[in-house]
Enzyme design. Structure first.
Site, short mmCIF file in Angstrom:
data_model
loop_
_atom_site.label_atom_id
_atom_site.label_comp_id
_atom_site.label_asym_id
_atom_site.label_seq_id
_atom_site.Cartn_x
_atom_site.Cartn_y
_atom_site.Cartn_z
CB CYS A 205 -1.54 1.43 4.52
SG CYS A 205 -1.67 1.99 6.20
CG ASP A 206 -4.19 -0.22 1.92
OD1 ASP A 206 -3.09 -0.79 1.97
OD2 ASP A 206 -5.13 -0.50 2.68
CB CYS B 72 -4.54 2.65 6.43
SG CYS B 72 -2.95 3.52 6.57
#
Ligand code: NAP
Length: 343
Positions: free
Chosen positions: A167-168, A164
């Site tokens: 997300c990261d 992701c």
């Protein structure tokens, strides 16, 4: 058989626990089937249990790890009276030992459901059965992985492999590095484009010579000077001890192998929603996600069954959007139960 539960929630990611918090505070005594840490797709805590740092969830200005965040969600749900199904039966906060860790607790998975008649039947591990007037399905989706041992090792240790980018991608680990995204669909192109904000360069590694992504997304990748597409390449190994140092590539036409140095790898080869246990009892879309009867709500084609989170959302897939959907599902269930005179 015991009296039917007012609401049973299947799944324990942000959608499931948020639904539980709202349902508990509405005095619906929710019961959660969290899933099982081993041997099941339904992981207690969901995909966040595989995420190291979460820096985009409001309320955590210094960031929080995915497992810590899910533990806090669970604690909040239990505090207001949510009960959970364990292999030793239904347990309340008082009956669980201390701050039971999501990872190690012997929580139960749902094996099947019977949504054909009211109340619904929810069957857990070893044939454990619960009847429920309303069911909220928040089982999420799992990211598809290439399936390499080193990919999994570095993904689980926060060693620079992720599924992701949103997300990261902004983590310090990936700043100004050469990164790669695997995949050729809209997600892969979107993630590659997103990563160009932080990376010095982004390789898009695709196994064919044509992208699956929509034309507009393709143009975005092709026109971005920071993106280089590596055609006809598959990743056959991920290199690096504690942190990724690169990947081994195989040319899918010639079979030649080569190495590519990288500071991060993002796998974007699709997701699989966890809907197999429904066995065709709810309307799903072509990719297996639960179809919402009304885009703005959590209702499904079965009266009394609600869906929340990634299991019914292949577009946003964020903890915050899943939590918001969990809130909607609890409110929808509460109103539905009130309409039916069940309180
Ligand atoms: P997808 O469309 O199914 O694409 C998956 C990609 O991964 C394909 O290019 C596929 O290659 C590749 N792939 C699959 N398994 C692989 C493996 N084992 N090794 C290497 N490559 C592999 O999935 P998605 O991109 O996640 O999109 C899912 C849905 O969400 C789509 O309907 C998409 O349009 C939508 N979506 C839309 C947006 C947007 O509009 N902004 C953003 C994201 C997603 P092949 O092409 O060779 O099969």
């Amino acid at each position: 058989m015991a009296e039917a539960e007012k609401v049973v929630i299947v799944g324990s990611g942000p959608a499931g626990w948020t639904a539980a918090i709202y349902a508990a505070r509405a005095n619906l005594d929710p019961l959660v089937f969290p899933g099982k840490a081993a041997g099941s797709d339904l992981l207690p805590g969901g995909q966040l249990m595989l995420t190291t740092d979460v820096e985009n969830y409001p309320g955590f200005p210094d960031g929080v790890t995915g497992p810590d965040m899910m533990q806090l969600f669970m604690r909040q749900a239990l505090r207001y009276g949510t009960r959970v199904v364990t292999t030793n039966g239904v347990k309340s906060k008082e009956e669980l030992s201390g701050d039971t860790p999501l990872w190690s607790a012997s929580f139960q998975n749902v094996e099947s459901v019977d949504l054909g008649q009211q109340p619904f039947r929810v069957v857990g591990d070893a044939g454990f059965e619960i009847m429920a007037h309303a069911v909220i399905i928040a089982t999420g989706a799992k990211a598809n992985w290439i399936g390499l041992e080193n990919e999994q090792r570095l993904a689980q240790s926060g060693g620079g492999v992720s599924a992701c980018a949103v997300c990261d991608g902004a983590l310090p680990l990936f700043r100004d590095k050469e990164l790669a995204v695997v995949g050729g669909g809209d997600s892969a192109v979107e993630e590659a484009t997103y990563l160009t904000k932080f990376a010095s360069k982004v390789y898009l590694i695709h196994r064919r010579d044509q992208l699956r992504a929509s034309k507009i997304m393709q143009d975005r990748a092709l026109n971005n000077k920071k993106i280089e597409i590596l055609w006809n390449k598959s990743v056959v190994d991920v290199l690096g001890d504690d942190v990724i140092s690169g990947v081994r590539l195989k040319d899918t036409v010639s079979g030649d192998e080569s190495e590519l140095s990288l500071g991060g790898l993002f796998v974007a080869i699709g997701h699989t929603p966890i809907t197999g246990f429904l066995k065709g009892q709810l309307d799903l879309d072509d990719a297996g996600y639960i179809k919402l009867a009304d885009t703005y709500r959590s209702t499904t084609n079965v009266d009394g069954v609600f869906a929340a989170g990634d299991v019914s959302d292949h577009v946003y897939r964020q903890a915050i959007t899943a939590a918001g959907m969990g809130c909607k599902a609890a409110i929808d269930a509460e109103r539905w139960l009130a309409e039916k005179g069940i309180d």
